[in-house]
Motif scaffolding. Structure first.
Motif, short mmCIF file in Angstrom:
data_model
loop_
_atom_site.label_atom_id
_atom_site.label_comp_id
_atom_site.label_asym_id
_atom_site.label_seq_id
_atom_site.Cartn_x
_atom_site.Cartn_y
_atom_site.Cartn_z
N ASP A 226 0.82 -1.23 0.00
CA ASP A 226 0.00 0.00 0.00
C ASP A 226 0.84 1.27 0.00
N PRO A 227 1.82 1.37 -0.88
CA PRO A 227 2.69 2.56 -0.88
C PRO A 227 1.99 3.78 -1.47
N THR A 228 2.39 4.95 -0.96
CA THR A 228 1.95 6.21 -1.54
C THR A 228 2.89 6.56 -2.69
N VAL A 229 2.32 6.92 -3.83
CA VAL A 229 3.11 7.13 -5.05
C VAL A 229 3.02 8.60 -5.46
N ASP A 279 6.12 7.06 -0.46
CA ASP A 279 6.88 5.81 -0.39
C ASP A 279 7.61 5.51 -1.70
N ALA A 318 -2.64 4.73 -10.46
CA ALA A 318 -2.51 5.05 -9.04
C ALA A 318 -3.42 6.18 -8.61
N THR A 336 -1.92 5.96 -4.81
CA THR A 336 -1.50 4.77 -4.09
C THR A 336 -1.79 3.53 -4.93
#
Length: 570
Positions: A226-229, A279, A318, A336
């Motif tokens: 679940d990374p923030t992009v 992230d 995303a 994300t």
């Protein structure tokens, strides 16, 4: 067989029509044995000794060195067709050769070239009507969509591989609602065809796109959940000084101060990213080496030099908005995904973005034993994908095995019987020329082409309009056999063939000319040729010395200095 057609010594005033038509029939003769599920392979050897074994008409054409300017004009037209349609390259080449051959006979009977061209153009309109009448509609969920993809790749692999590739291609296409922009294909050497897979997500090829990543190393087990992009559509470097000027360094303390200033600027950039809980930072251009290292230390995965189409796909998938600079990043611009991880594939690496909340995306990960096999596998799957998209776009499908061309032949012949002027001769020639497809399919299957043609005409007379030549060489119902193709493929093959043949037929001689594109005359004093026609347009062509070598055969083998022999069907 070697394929070389040289017009360098041709006379400018005594050029015969058959000298102009020859390259078209030579190209058709070269590709004839590759047509259909029983098509044989060609071994194409370039000047460096590299070897490619294929029965894909487009690949063979790409590798041929054609000296004749007319031959290059024909090849360019056929290649343009392949780029736009994705299939039917060999069929188009055969039709061009047959139409030019028929035109030669018509010219001997006194028919003017413009009358032949007009007759062919009239025949195409009747051909399209016949194909539309024969077609049946298809939708993305129809099982015939799988049959379309399977027909396009049959003969390239065994039955099991054909079914597998047709299934994963069509499933991926359906998953993205037939939107090609949301489907990418990657091919890697070092694995078998059975290792190919469909991936629900975006794969970014690290090697081909010059993408680099810091923070993952070579550990395929590590993934970001679940990374923030964030996406930056510019270079990421420490901000420049607000004031311009010259810095003079007189002692080590001054140098340390300058470096401390640069570090402070870099730290502010890193904090601006980390403070937004980013992230993964995806950059379309480069990231400063020091900044990249500091981002990785701060727990941010930097991905730089991402290819434009992949960059845009990541943004859509995303739900992120690309910004022009790190300073422009805010919460609304971030997106994300479910996970980001590194994968080792065939000696290289890819970054996989999966669990996409925004726009769905599919990737086909294809494998092949050698780089040549992997590349050819990708081309074949792209062909299957292209024809499946044509079928699902609303145009419908027609039975394969030459059934569509038999319908065209019958319709144009019927039209010719109702015409009472000499244009009927061109219509009759066209009707006979298009039967080259079923005749060649029968010959390549080991059947007698004349017997097959008679059987097809009898079956059509009895109302079996879907009758065509099966892989065994027998005549049967192609819909029942699952052999279908989009109506757009035979229709555009005919249109391209007629336009190309018309272009050649309007040329009456070859003329030596001064350079017309500003280029210099080469060392041996030769210039390009301009081809003048009665439509007043010149066609420029230079000379290419040497010839490509194309060896027909079953599945090629054996070494060659500097090359790597391979056969896709091995």
């Amino acid at each position: 067989m070697a394929f070389t057609t040289d017009t360098t010594e041709a006379s400018s005033s005594e050029e015969r029509p058959d000298d102009l038509l020859g390259p078209g029939t030579a190209i058709a003769a070269t590709l004839r044995s590759t047509l259909g599920p029983n098509g044989l392979d060609k071994m194409v050897i370039d000047r460096s000794g590299s070897v490619v074994v294929t029965n894909t008409g487009a690949t063979v054409l790409d590798g041929l060195e054609i000296d004749a300017p007319i031959g290059r004009v024909i090849r360019n037209a056929i290649q343009a067709h392949a780029r736009h349609v994705g299939d039917g390259t060999t069929t188009t080449a055969l039709l061009v050769g047959e139409l030019l051959d028929a035109a030669d006979g018509l010219a001997e009977r006194g028919l003017h070239p413009t009358s032949i061209v007009d007759g062919y153009a009239s025949a195409v309109s009747h051909a399209r009507d016949a194909l539309d009448e024969l077609s049946v509609p298809v939708d993305p969920d129809d099982e015939r969509l799988g049959e379309v993809a399977s027909t396009a790749v049959t003969g390239r692999w065994d039955a099991a591989a054909t079914e597998r590739f047709a299934d994963i291609t069509v499933d991926a296409l359906r998953a993205v609602d037939c939107d090609a922009a949301r489907l990418t294909i990657h091919a890697y050497a070092g694995g078998g065809l059975a290792d190919s897979e469909r991936v629900n997500g975006i794969l970014v090829d690290v090697d081909s796109s010059s993408t680099t990543i810091d923070g993952f190393g070579t550990d395929d087990r590590r993934a970001l959940a679940d990374p923030t992009v964030a996406l930056v559509d510019a270079e990421v470097t420490p901000p420049p000084s607000e004031a311009s000027g010259t810095v003079t360094v007189r002692n080590p303390d001054d140098l340390a101060a300058v470096r401390e200033h640069e570090r402070a600027a870099g730290d502010r950039l890193i904090r601006s990213v980390a403070d937004r809980d980013v992230d993964v930072l995806v950059c379309q251009k480069s990231i400063d080496d020091a900044v990249k290292t500091d981002l990785a230390r701060a727990g941010v995965l930097p991905v730089e030099r991402t290819r434009r189409d992949e960059f845009d796909a990541i943004a859509r998938a995303a739900g992120a908005t690309a910004v022009a600079a790190v300073a422009d990043l805010d919460r609304d611009a971030l997106g994300t995904v479910g996970s980001v991880r590194r994968r080792s594939v065939g000696g290289g690496a890819v970054i996989e973005f999966s669990g996409l909340p925004g726009e769905s995306h599919e990737s086909l990960l294809l494998r092949g034993g050698t780089p040549h096999v992997a590349a050819e596998t990708k081309r074949i799957v792209e062909d299957g994908l292209a024809v499946a998209r044509h079928a699902a776009s609303g145009g419908g499908v027609v039975p394969g095995g030459g059934a569509g061309m038999m319908a065209v032949s019958r319709a144009v012949a019927d039209r010719a019987s109702s015409v009472d002027d000499r244009s009927a001769l061109a219509l009759e020639a066209f009707a006979d020329a298009v039967t080259v497809v079923p005749r060649t399919l029968a010959r390549n299957a080991g059947a007698d082409p004349i017997d097959a043609l008679v059987a097809l005409r009898n079956r059509r007379h009895d109302g079996e309009t879907a009758a065509g030549v099966a892989r065994s060489g027998a005549v049967r119902d192609m819909f029942d056999a699952g052999v279908v193709e989009p109506v757009a493929v035979p229709a555009r093959c005919l249109e391209t063939a007629v336009r190309t043949a018309g272009l050649v037929l309007r040329i009456d001689e070859t003329l030596d000319a001064e350079p017309i594109d500003g280029s210099e005359v080469d060392g041996d004093g030769r210039r390009g040729h301009a081809h003048g026609g009665d439509d007043g347009h010149g066609h420029r062509g230079g000379h290419t010395h040497g010839s490509g070598h194309t060896h027909g055969g079953e599945h090629g083998g054996g070494g060659h200095d500097g090359g790597y022999p391979w056969a896709l069907s091995h």
